[in-house]
Design an enzyme around this catalytic site. Structure first.
Site, mmCIF file in Angstrom:
data_model
loop_
_atom_site.group_PDB
_atom_site.id
_atom_site.type_symbol
_atom_site.label_atom_id
_atom_site.label_comp_id
_atom_site.label_asym_id
_atom_site.label_seq_id
_atom_site.Cartn_x
_atom_site.Cartn_y
_atom_site.Cartn_z
ATOM 1 N N HIS A 120 25.567 -10.064 1.746
ATOM 2 C CA HIS A 120 24.708 -11.157 2.206
ATOM 3 C C HIS A 120 25.553 -11.979 3.186
ATOM 4 C CE1 HIS A 120 21.720 -14.138 2.410
ATOM 5 N NE2 HIS A 120 21.575 -14.465 1.142
ATOM 6 N N LYS A 133 0.834 -1.214 0.000
ATOM 7 C CA LYS A 133 0.000 0.000 0.000
ATOM 8 C C LYS A 133 0.859 1.250 0.000
ATOM 9 C CE LYS A 133 -3.492 -2.339 2.821
ATOM 10 N NZ LYS A 133 -4.046 -2.394 4.186
HETATM 11 C C1 NCD Z 1 21.217 -15.351 -3.289
HETATM 12 C C2 NCD Z 1 20.680 -13.966 -3.008
HETATM 13 O O1 NCD Z 1 19.493 -13.789 -2.775
HETATM 14 O O2 NCD Z 1 21.512 -13.081 -3.018
HETATM 15 N N1 NCD Z 1 20.374 -16.392 -2.929
HETATM 16 C C3 NCD Z 1 20.274 -16.797 -1.640
HETATM 17 O O3 NCD Z 1 20.213 -16.017 -0.720
HETATM 18 N N2 NCD Z 1 20.276 -18.112 -1.425
HETATM 19 C C4 NCD Z 1 21.772 -15.484 -4.635
HETATM 20 C C5 NCD Z 1 20.878 -15.222 -5.821
HETATM 21 O O4 NCD Z 1 19.785 -14.704 -5.713
HETATM 22 O O5 NCD Z 1 21.345 -15.548 -6.922
#
Ligand code: NCD
Length: 330
Positions: free
Chosen positions: A143, A93
């Site tokens: 990540h 939203k």
């Molecule tokens: C990865 C991401 O989201 O960065 N995947 C994950 O977390 N397992 C890699 C990707 O999306 O290719």
């Protein structure tokens, strides 16, 4: 009585980037994860460690592995878990990231796990909440828990990360996993070679302390072949990074003919089978993809444990011995 008495400031540590960690931190988290392995083999796969704590997972981007494993990790530690997906929430939203986080923070969560398509989103969340924040992926930036679970998987196989040679193959330019893994592997003493077309290797690669090769033959020298997904969603519309996916596969696809016996093949998922990785490699004896997913659970349990029950900021000298952590969960 004050309706909302001010809360005492919380000692907060976050996991936004692999750069937040030093070698001792990585060692401690990996050892704590090993300690949690025994829990996975019990009939009752649950320990009371985080009873009464609240973990919120907020995913503004699609996810299967990362969201399910954070959720399960928190549940296995007996935390209360609230999982929010952007689609179907007030984000649909038009609610802003800050408003969403402030709303959730009113429940006083201990940890917020966030995935967002913008670089820096997780860092911004730390300004809008009192909770510990864990970055589950911010755009093509970082990540960190994927890096930790990959280090865990490689170490479980090879005993040590020191001098391990890892070839990261494919779309490095758009990959937060590659950025985190390069940092983590270098921190732990591994050697990294990036392999792929020049358009998909970041220009500053040399400054990251890695070797860059454009021929797929370069993977032969590596102990681990780490394959990345072609991230079509992050490629600017209309920009041609590779002439075609067919040509990419012909030149850089990881096929059984290109993998030698004894080499480990890893992929963070989701895989584009038949594009960056051949199906028989993904399912073959060299593949450690399923181990990565399993490692994700114990490593994320260890990260949550470390933030909530581990050492306080600046208290590195007084680390609780890992044996204590393992005993507590036994
Ligand atoms: C990865 C991401 O989201 O960065 N995947 C994950 O977390 N397992 C890699 C990707 O999306 O290719």
């Amino acid at each position: 009585m004050e309706l909302y008495p001010p809360k005492p400031p919380r000692d907060r540590r976050h996991l936004i980037s692999v750069a937040d960690l030093d070698r001792d931190d990585v060692e401690r988290i990996l050892q704590t994860a090993e300690g949690f392995e025994s829990v996975m083999h019990r009939d009752l796969k649950k320990v009371p460690t985080l009873r009464g704590r609240t973990v919120m997972t907020v995913f503004f981007e699609p996810s299967t592995r990362t969201s399910s494993s954070f959720e399960l990790a928190a549940k296995r530690l007996s935390a209360d878990v609230v999982s929010l997906k952007a689609s179907g929430s007030s984000v649909d939203k038009g609610e802003s990231l800050r408003d969403t986080v402030q709303t959730l923070s009113a429940y006083d969560p201990d940890v917020i796990v966030i995935r967002h398509s913008s670089v820096g989103a997780a860092a911004r969340v730390t300004e809008a909440t009192d909770a510990h924040v864990v970055n589950a992926g911010d755009g093509c930036h970082q990540h960190p828990t994927q890096c930790l679970l990959d280090l865990y998987t490689m170490r479980a196989e090879r005993g040590s990360l020191d001098s391990l040679h890892v070839a990261i193959v494919g779309d490095v330019a758009h990959s937060r996993v590659a950025r985190s893994n390069i940092q983590g592997l270098r921190l732990m003493g591994a050697k990294v070679t990036l392999v792929g077309p020049p358009t998909l290797i970041p220009r500053d690669a040399a400054s990251l302390g890695v070797e860059v090769r454009h021929d797929i033959g370069a993977i032969a020298a590596a102990d681990v072949v780490y394959v990345l997904r072609m991230q079509k969603e992050r490629m600017a519309a209309g920009a041609a990074y590779v002439p075609s996916l067919r040509e990419y596969t012909a030149l850089w696809g990881v096929t059984s003919a290109r993998v030698r016996p004894g080499q480990l093949v890893m992929h963070p998922g989701p895989m584009n089978r038949g594009i960056e990785i051949a199906a028989d490699v993904a399912d073959g004896p060299n593949s450690r993809v399923a181990d990565q997913v399993r490692a994700g659970l114990v490593v994320r349990m260890a990260v949550l444990y470390d933030l909530l029950a581990g050492p306080r900021p600046g208290a590195k000298a007084a680390l609780r011995p890992v044996a204590v952590a393992a005993e507590e969960v036994a």
